[in-house]
Design a protein around this motif. Structure first.
Motif, PDB file in Angstrom:
ATOM      1  N   TYR A 104       0.871  -1.263  -0.109  1.00 11.52           N
ATOM      2  CA  TYR A 104       0.066  -0.148   0.082  1.00 11.52           C
ATOM      3  C   TYR A 104       0.944   1.151   0.105  1.00 11.52           C
ATOM      4  O   TYR A 104       2.234   1.083   0.415  1.00 11.52           O
ATOM      5  N   LYS A 105       0.311   2.240  -0.588  1.00  5.23           N
ATOM      6  CA  LYS A 105       0.983   3.598  -0.652  1.00  5.23           C
ATOM      7  C   LYS A 105       1.350   4.303   0.556  1.00  5.23           C
ATOM      8  O   LYS A 105       2.465   4.754   1.070  1.00  5.23           O
ATOM      9  N   ASP A 106       0.230   4.500   1.374  1.00  8.81           N
ATOM     10  CA  ASP A 106       0.491   5.156   2.648  1.00  8.81           C
ATOM     11  C   ASP A 106      -0.465   4.598   3.838  1.00  8.81           C
ATOM     12  O   ASP A 106      -1.180   3.798   3.380  1.00  8.81           O
ATOM     13  N   ILE A 107      -0.538   5.086   4.964  1.00  8.62           N
ATOM     14  CA  ILE A 107      -1.268   4.705   5.965  1.00  8.62           C
ATOM     15  C   ILE A 107      -2.895   4.947   5.738  1.00  8.62           C
ATOM     16  O   ILE A 107      -3.844   3.924   6.040  1.00  8.62           O
ATOM     17  N   TYR A 108      -3.262   5.909   4.941  1.00 10.78           N
ATOM     18  CA  TYR A 108      -4.775   6.098   4.743  1.00 10.78           C
ATOM     19  C   TYR A 108      -5.092   5.067   3.653  1.00 10.78           C
ATOM     20  O   TYR A 108      -6.284   4.593   3.649  1.00 10.78           O
ATOM     21  N   GLU A 109      -4.208   4.563   2.744  1.00 12.85           N
ATOM     22  CA  GLU A 109      -4.770   3.678   1.835  1.00 12.85           C
ATOM     23  C   GLU A 109      -4.680   2.240   2.393  1.00 12.85           C
ATOM     24  O   GLU A 109      -5.481   1.467   2.435  1.00 12.85           O
ATOM     25  N   LYS A 110      -3.879   2.031   3.557  1.00 10.74           N
ATOM     26  CA  LYS A 110      -4.084   0.885   4.251  1.00 10.74           C
ATOM     27  C   LYS A 110      -5.280   0.855   5.374  1.00 10.74           C
ATOM     28  O   LYS A 110      -5.762  -0.350   5.021  1.00 10.74           O
ATOM     29  N   LYS A 111      -5.848   2.029   5.564  1.00  7.21           N
ATOM     30  CA  LYS A 111      -7.215   1.829   6.604  1.00  7.21           C
ATOM     31  C   LYS A 111      -8.194   1.657   5.464  1.00  7.21           C
ATOM     32  O   LYS A 111      -9.241   0.951   5.755  1.00  7.21           O
ATOM     33  N   TRP A 112      -8.213   2.172   4.125  1.00  7.72           N
ATOM     34  CA  TRP A 112      -9.265   1.979   3.202  1.00  7.72           C
ATOM     35  C   TRP A 112      -9.226   0.347   2.929  1.00  7.72           C
ATOM     36  O   TRP A 112     -10.523  -0.091   2.824  1.00  7.72           O
ATOM     37  N   LEU A 113      -8.157  -0.194   2.784  1.00  8.47           N
ATOM     38  CA  LEU A 113      -7.761  -1.682   2.391  1.00  8.47           C
ATOM     39  C   LEU A 113      -8.572  -2.501   3.337  1.00  8.47           C
ATOM     40  O   LEU A 113      -9.309  -3.591   3.207  1.00  8.47           O
ATOM     41  N   GLU A 114      -8.427  -1.957   4.642  1.00  7.79           N
ATOM     42  CA  GLU A 114      -8.850  -2.948   5.890  1.00  7.79           C
ATOM     43  C   GLU A 114     -10.354  -2.644   5.776  1.00  7.79           C
ATOM     44  O   GLU A 114     -10.885  -3.737   6.404  1.00  7.79           O
ATOM     45  N   TRP A 115     -11.034  -1.653   5.601  1.00  6.16           N
ATOM     46  CA  TRP A 115     -12.316  -1.503   5.635  1.00  6.16           C
ATOM     47  C   TRP A 115     -13.209  -2.187   4.661  1.00  6.16           C
ATOM     48  O   TRP A 115     -14.393  -2.253   4.746  1.00  6.16           O
ATOM     49  N   ASN A 116     -12.612  -2.424   3.432  1.00 10.42           N
ATOM     50  CA  ASN A 116     -13.280  -2.796   2.513  1.00 10.42           C
ATOM     51  C   ASN A 116     -12.932  -4.440   2.106  1.00 10.42           C
ATOM     52  O   ASN A 116     -11.787  -4.757   2.332  1.00 10.42           O
ATOM     53  N   THR A 117     -13.889  -5.071   1.538  1.00 11.10           N
ATOM     54  CA  THR A 117     -13.834  -6.372   0.850  1.00 11.10           C
ATOM     55  C   THR A 117     -13.454  -6.113  -0.718  1.00 11.10           C
ATOM     56  O   THR A 117     -14.294  -5.662  -1.344  1.00 11.10           O
ATOM     57  N   LEU A 118     -12.001  -6.343  -0.849  1.00 13.09           N
ATOM     58  CA  LEU A 118     -11.658  -6.188  -2.282  1.00 13.09           C
ATOM     59  C   LEU A 118     -11.833  -7.348  -3.283  1.00 13.09           C
ATOM     60  O   LEU A 118     -11.871  -7.138  -4.546  1.00 13.09           O
TER      61      LEU A 118
END
Length: 247
Positions: A104-118
Motif C-alpha cells: 500500500y502507498k500510505d497509512i490512509y490507503e491501508k485503512k481503506w484496504l482494511e475497511w473494504n472487501t476487495l
C-alpha cells in the motif's frame, strides 16, 4: 471575435464534448450491468470451475467466499488494483490460485484496504482452503466437509448455514487464527454439530470451535497454541471431568 477568444471557445467546446462523451460511455456501461446481481460493483477477472483454493497474501484487506451456482473471482471496481490487474488468479487442474499484493502507498490507503472487501470468490463447493498471510471469510457455507490449512499471519473465519458437519480437518501454523461459527442468517441456534474434527495447531496459532458439539476429536497442539472447545465436546471426549470442578 479575437483569435484568443476563438481558441478559448474551441477549448471550452472540446471540454464539454469530452464530458458528454464520457458520460455516454459510463451510462452505456451502467445500463449493461445486471442490477439483479448484488455484487455488480465487482468486476470478474476469472470464470472457471474449481474445487480447491490457494491464496497467497491479502491479509491487509478482506477476501470473501460464498457458495454459488457458478464459479468466479471478482475484484472491487473502485480499487485501482482492478484496473491495474494487481490480483492474479489462475486455475491449475481443480485448484484456484490467487496471489494478492500486500502493498500500500500510505497509512490512509491501508485503512481503506482494511475497511473494504476487495476480492469476492464464488463456487458451487470448496473442498479445501490453503492460505498464507491472508484474511478470508466464508459466508453461508452449506457443505458438510472442509479441509483448512492456514499459515503466516492469517485470519480465516467460517459462517455456516449447515448445523451439522461430517468432518473438519484443520491445520494452523505461525500466527494464524481460525474460527468456525454459525451464520447470523441461521436463526435456530448458534451451536452446531461435527462428527469428527482433526486439528493440528503449531507456533502461536489459535482455533476457535467453541460453539461446536464434536463427537470425535484428534488434536495435536503446541504449547504456545490454543484451541477453544465447548464443555460438551470436552466431556464427550473425556478431556476434562467437570464433576470435580466444585468439589
Amino acid at each position: 471575435m479575437t483569435l484568443t477568444s476563438k481558441i478559448l471557445l474551441a477549448m471550452l467546446l472540446l471540454f464539454v464534448a469530452g464530458l458528454f462523451a464520457s458520460n455516454m460511455i459510463l451510462k452505456k456501461e451502467y445500463n449493461k450491468t445486471d442490477k439483479t446481481d448484488i455484487y455488480w460493483t465487482y468486476g470478474k477477472i476469472l470464470e472457471q470451475p474449481f474445487k480447491y483454493l490457494n491464496i497467497q497474501g491479502g491479509n491487509i484487506t478482506n477476501i470473501a467466499f460464498e457458495q454459488s451456482k457458478t464459479a468466479s473471482v471478482r475484484v472491487f471496481k473502485d480499487w485501482d488494483g482492478y484496473t491495474l490487474n494487481k490480483v492474479k488468479a489462475r486455475i491449475i487442474k481443480d485448484t484456484l490460485y490467487i496471489i494478492f499484493p500486500n502493498t500500500y502507498k500510505d497509512i490512509y490507503e491501508k485503512k481503506w484496504l482494511e475497511w473494504n472487501t476487495l476480492v469476492r470468490i464464488f463456487s458451487p463447493e470448496l473442498l479445501a482452503v490453503t492460505g498464507v498471510d491472508t484474511r478470508l471469510e466464508m459466508f453461508r457455507l452449506k457443505q458438510k466437509t472442509l479441509l483448512v490449512n492456514m499459515s503466516g499471519k492469517s485470519s480465516f473465519e467460517v459462517e455456516s448455514l449447515n448445523p451439522s458437519f461430517d468432518s473438519l480437518s484443520i491445520s494452523g501454523r505461525d500466527s494464524s487464527q481460525i474460527i468456525f461459527e454459525m451464520s447470523p442468517d441461521f436463526k435456530i441456534s448458534e451451536s452446531f454439530h461435527v462428527n469428527k474434527v482433526t486439528a493440528t495447531m503449531k507456533d502461536v496459532s489459535v482455533l476457535d470451535i467453541g460453539h461446536a458439539q464434536i463427537d470425535s476429536l484428534q488434536l495435536s497442539v503446541d504449547d504456545s497454541s490454543g484451541i477453544l472447545l465447548s464443555g460438551g465436546t470436552l466431556r464427550k471426549n473425556h478431556l476434562y471431568n467437570f464433576r470435580n470442578m466444585n468439589r
